[in-house]
Design a protein around this motif. Sequence first.
Motif, PDB file in Angstrom:
ATOM      1  N   UNK A 212      -3.382   0.669  -8.981  1.00 32.60           N
ATOM      2  CA  UNK A 212      -2.924  -0.452  -9.768  1.00 32.60           C
ATOM      3  C   UNK A 212      -1.419  -0.638  -9.773  1.00 32.60           C
ATOM      4  N   UNK A 213      -0.930  -1.845  -9.978  1.00 30.40           N
ATOM      5  CA  UNK A 213       0.489  -2.149  -9.885  1.00 30.40           C
ATOM      6  C   UNK A 213       1.330  -1.324 -10.815  1.00 30.40           C
ATOM      7  N   UNK A 214       2.357  -0.717 -10.299  1.00 33.70           N
ATOM      8  CA  UNK A 214       3.247   0.108 -11.106  1.00 33.70           C
ATOM      9  C   UNK A 214       4.080  -0.763 -12.007  1.00 33.70           C
TER      10      UNK A 214
ATOM     11  N   UNK B 155       0.055  -2.333   2.553  1.00 29.58           N
ATOM     12  CA  UNK B 155       0.290  -3.244   3.669  1.00 29.58           C
ATOM     13  C   UNK B 155       0.158  -2.434   4.957  1.00 29.58           C
ATOM     14  N   UNK B 156       0.044  -3.114   6.089  1.00 26.28           N
ATOM     15  CA  UNK B 156      -0.080  -2.387   7.364  1.00 26.28           C
ATOM     16  C   UNK B 156       1.085  -1.437   7.630  1.00 26.28           C
ATOM     17  N   UNK B 157       2.282  -1.796   7.153  1.00 26.33           N
ATOM     18  CA  UNK B 157       3.452  -0.985   7.460  1.00 26.33           C
ATOM     19  C   UNK B 157       4.070  -0.252   6.274  1.00 26.33           C
ATOM     20  N   UNK B 158       3.465  -0.358   5.090  1.00 23.89           N
ATOM     21  CA  UNK B 158       4.035   0.333   3.929  1.00 23.89           C
ATOM     22  C   UNK B 158       3.061   0.339   2.753  1.00 23.89           C
ATOM     23  N   UNK B 159       3.405   1.213   1.781  1.00 20.57           N
ATOM     24  CA  UNK B 159       2.650   1.282   0.535  1.00 20.57           C
ATOM     25  C   UNK B 159       3.653   1.065  -0.588  1.00 20.57           C
ATOM     26  N   UNK B 160       3.359   0.109  -1.473  1.00 22.44           N
ATOM     27  CA  UNK B 160       4.252  -0.201  -2.587  1.00 22.44           C
ATOM     28  C   UNK B 160       3.540   0.150  -3.887  1.00 22.44           C
ATOM     29  N   UNK B 161       4.250   0.889  -4.751  1.00 22.55           N
ATOM     30  CA  UNK B 161       3.708   1.266  -6.054  1.00 22.55           C
ATOM     31  C   UNK B 161       4.617   0.632  -7.096  1.00 22.55           C
ATOM     32  N   UNK B 162       4.072  -0.317  -7.876  1.00 22.85           N
ATOM     33  CA  UNK B 162       4.876  -1.128  -8.778  1.00 22.85           C
ATOM     34  C   UNK B 162       5.997  -1.734  -7.945  1.00 22.85           C
ATOM     35  N   UNK B 163       7.253  -1.353  -8.216  1.00 14.73           N
ATOM     36  CA  UNK B 163       8.346  -1.929  -7.423  1.00 14.73           C
ATOM     37  C   UNK B 163       9.012  -0.889  -6.524  1.00 14.73           C
TER      38      UNK B 163
END
Length: 197
Positions: A4-6, A145-153
């Motif tokens: 879930x979004x950070x 995403x195909x090139x990265x993982x984002x947690x919240x911001x």
Amino acid sequence: MTVQPFSQSLMVLAAVMGLGGAIALPVQAEPQPQAPIQVAQAETPGTIVDVASGNEAFETLVAAVQAAGLVETLSGEGPFTVFAPTDEAFAELPDGVVDALLKPENRDLLTEILTYHVVPGEVMSSDLETGPVETLNGGLAVRVDPDKVVVNNGSVIMPDVPASNGVIHAINRVLIPAGVADELASRMQPEPIRGLW
């Protein structure tokens, strides 16, 4: 497992992160360059706290874990998944914030921030999915995403660092749960911390 979004990041971390042998996950270039994280090679990794303590990139995180009294917890059986802010992530916080969080009177807020970076169970980067994920202190927003993982911001800059009681994913931001930033700002009066979150 769903992630879930950070919430927006603030500071200190989420106890934990050092590095052992990690699998490089492609990460999209960021505006400001990040210094490479040194990974210590070890046949048998220690606990999350041991791994973080053995890496210079997590000195602030380790100090925060100690100040919050979470060393024993994060050295326990687990398993845990820790999204660990690097020292550079803590350096992005406004002046005075880290020092304020490390004070005994703000231990409760520091604990809230650190546990917000810890997910029960071992979740490898290949198991992460876009969506919400529950931490020990609320939900985070994860985007894969195909090139990265984002947690919240924050972005994962080194995934899958093994520990004997879980796994560490180094991130470039400190994640702050809702309400903590405002409470810390009120405690820091009369020295306001504007532009923090």
